[in-house]
Design an enzyme around this catalytic site. Structure first.
Site, short mmCIF file in Angstrom:
data_model
loop_
_atom_site.label_atom_id
_atom_site.label_comp_id
_atom_site.label_asym_id
_atom_site.label_seq_id
_atom_site.Cartn_x
_atom_site.Cartn_y
_atom_site.Cartn_z
N ASP A 86 0.86 -1.17 0.00
CA ASP A 86 0.00 0.00 0.00
C ASP A 86 0.91 1.23 0.00
O ASP A 86 1.65 1.46 0.94
CB ASP A 86 -0.87 -0.04 1.26
CG ASP A 86 -1.74 1.19 1.40
OD1 ASP A 86 -2.34 1.58 0.38
OD2 ASP A 86 -1.81 1.77 2.48
N THR A 125 -3.07 5.29 -3.92
CA THR A 125 -1.96 5.97 -3.26
C THR A 125 -0.66 5.80 -4.04
O THR A 125 0.15 6.70 -4.10
CB THR A 125 -1.76 5.41 -1.86
OG1 THR A 125 -1.79 4.00 -1.92
CG2 THR A 125 -2.85 5.88 -0.95
N THR A 126 -0.51 4.62 -4.65
CA THR A 126 0.72 4.40 -5.42
C THR A 126 0.65 5.18 -6.73
O THR A 126 1.61 5.84 -7.12
CB THR A 126 0.90 2.90 -5.72
OG1 THR A 126 0.69 2.17 -4.52
CG2 THR A 126 2.28 2.62 -6.23
N ASP A 161 -8.85 -0.19 2.05
CA ASP A 161 -8.84 0.51 0.76
C ASP A 161 -10.13 0.25 0.00
O ASP A 161 -10.77 1.17 -0.50
CB ASP A 161 -7.66 0.04 -0.11
CG ASP A 161 -6.36 0.72 0.32
OD1 ASP A 161 -6.40 1.41 1.35
OD2 ASP A 161 -5.34 0.55 -0.36
#
Length: 528
Positions: A62, A95-96, A388
């Site tokens: 994550d 997020t990445t 998530d």
């Protein structure tokens, strides 16, 4: 000349112009490269080992978790860490992607600044490009809000897509179903507090299940009813341990042991009084945040009241929330205390442990997801992945616009941005073109991480997207270009939009930098 240099304090350093920009670019790109390998369904995980006590180990892919755990010195890199945090708080997923996109935008910007394009020109171009990319997505969004069946399958697809890049990808259908059920129970609120996640090591991930109601990770006391129907619950945070004189803590002067017994007797009476006040609320379940000693516990058991002690704080806060009660700490006026209600309290077994299950709670949307798994590391990562998915779903329930996934949105955006570049005169067009190249980097990286020939795939995708109405994206499983609609790979529009806008803003911010001044460290005064 000497006078000028003494402007900053001794150990302060500054870097100007090109050097400062280089430092920013390098830092930001290093961060992007770090999380780049975790992108996509075939992304790898990272092990983070803390240097603190216990050397705790986290295994995760994550982006926000990885970046949160790093201690970074480079100011530009910190900007990227921040955007990944914001992305995590706002929409929970992507997020990445947001860090990778920002990194790619800066990589392109670096080439442009080397070619003597002014940063402001680049920023202006990026702004136009981002606007154009967003509009391109808006034209292609699907919205099945009015058709509950279709919408539910959209949600399932989004959940499975979100989970496919996580540890849960093996059993993604199982978990997607859990997540969708949990979020649909919320009936449109984005308050994820009502969904409790309990982790119990043992069993396999497939043994995880969703339970309506609320589960408290506690045992029921000895000699107390194991099952209560139509429970009235008083949730309290109060000391129930004063039925003995704490001889160690108190200085008591007495002339005989009999006097100590008297004091103990008085304490006992005080306790008995307190318990009677609590019973006077007409409850049949008393849950306390602190310990309950044997004596009051006996009194509760005699009154047929289930007493649960030492419920951890998160548990008790949530419990009060879902049963519609409030946490009380004084019991003098029963009418002002809000009691919690639920239909049934019983003891259940999960694996080796006994837990208490509250069903039919006041807040109908409450539920508990019990995760099972081989080890704590697996469970922690499973919880992050599920979180998530829950975030994305709860956002999608509110904003039901959906896009296809698998690099499709990036291709759509890149195509429109390219067209814009051709129509734009001047040096801005160079920046706009660069923006479209940065967008293409995301599908490229997804393909690279899966060990595919990215150059080949991207050129195929590009050709596909030049036809009308193409659903082409990267199908990492078969390693070719696939139809995203048939494969059911969808993403939430909200997530994509957040990625696009945050990444553009962050790269813009770093581009504006032309000087880095590092302050001198504060000196410790020598104490005499």
């Amino acid at each position: 000349m000497m006078q000028v240099e003494r402007l900053l304090k001794d150990e302060a350093t500054e870097e100007k112009g090109e050097r400062a920009r280089m430092a920013s670019f390098v830092g930001a790109m290093a961060i992007a490269d770090l999380v780049k390998t975790t992108l996509g369904p075939k992304g790898m995980d990272k092990i983070l080992q803390s240097t603190g006590r216990g050397r705790s180990v986290t295994v995760t892919n994550d982006g926000a978790t990885i970046l949160k755990s790093l201690h970074i010195d480079n100011p530009a890199a910190k900007v990227l860490v921040d955007i990944s945090k914001v992305q995590d708080d706002e929409v929970g997923d992507g997020t990445t992607s947001v860090v990778v996109l920002a990194g790619e935008l800066l990589r392109e910007a670096e080439k442009l600044t080397n070619a003597k394009v002014h940063p402001m020109t680049i920023i202006a171009g990026y702004r136009m490009a981002a606007e154009c990319a967003r509009n391109a997505l808006l034209q292609k969004v699907l919205d099945n809000k009015d058709d509950p069946e279709k919408f539910k399958s959209d949600l399932m697809n989004i959940a499975m897509t979100t989970l496919s890049s996580k540890i849960l990808s093996q059993d993604k259908e199982h978990f997607a179903k859990l997540a969708v059920d949990a979020v649909l129970r919320l009936k449109g609120s984005t308050n994820l507090e009502a969904i409790q996640i309990i982790k119990k090591a043992g069993g396999s991930l497939l043994d995880s299940f969703l339970d309506e109601g609320f589960i408290l990770d506690k045992k029921i006391g000895i000699g107390q009813p194991k099952r209560i129907e139509n429970a009235k619950i008083l949730v309290a945070n109060t000391a129930m341990d004063t039925d003995k004189v704490k001889i160690y803590g108190a200085r008591v002067r007495v002339d005989s042991m009999a006097k100590v017994a008297e004091i103990e007797g008085a304490e006992k009476d005080k306790m008995r009084e307190k318990v009677q006040k609590i019973i006077a609320h007409g409850i049949n379940c008393f849950i306390n945040r602190q310990l309950i000693y044997n004596f009051p516990e006996e009194l509760f058991a005699d009154a047929g009241i289930l007493a649960i002690e030492h419920a951890d704080f998160e548990g008790i806060e949530r419990l009060a929330l879902v049963t519609g009660g409030e946490i009380a700490s004084t019991f003098d006026n029963p009418e002002s205390v809000k009691l919690g209600h639920c239909k049934l309290i019983e003891e259940i077994m999960i694996g080796e442990d006994k837990l208490i299950h509250f069903s039919g709670v006041e807040m109908g949307q409450a539920c508990t997801i019990v995760l099972r798994g081989a080890s704590h590391h697996v469970l922690d990562e499973a919880e992050r992945s599920l979180h998530d998915a829950l975030c994305v779903l709860s956002q999608t329930v509110n904003d039901s616009r959906v896009l296809l996934g698998g690099g499709w949105p990036e291709m759509v955006m890149a195509k429109d941005v390219d067209d814009l570049a051709r129509r734009t005169p001047g040096k801005k067009s160079l920046a706009i073109e660069a923006f479209s190249r940065a967008l293409l980097a995301i599908p490229t990286i997804i393909a690279d991480n899966a060990g595919l020939d990215s150059a080949e795939l991207i050129s195929q995708l590009r050709a596909e997207h030049h036809k009308e109405k193409s659903n082409a994206g990267i199908d990492v499983i078969s390693g070719s270009v696939g139809d995203m609609e048939k494969l059911g790979i969808s993403e939430s529009f909200k997530v994509k939009q957040a990625v696009l806008l945050s990444a553009t803003e962050a790269s813009e911010m770093i581009l504006r930098v032309d000087q880095i001044i590092t302050c001198a460290p504060r000196r410790r005064e020598e104490r005499m």
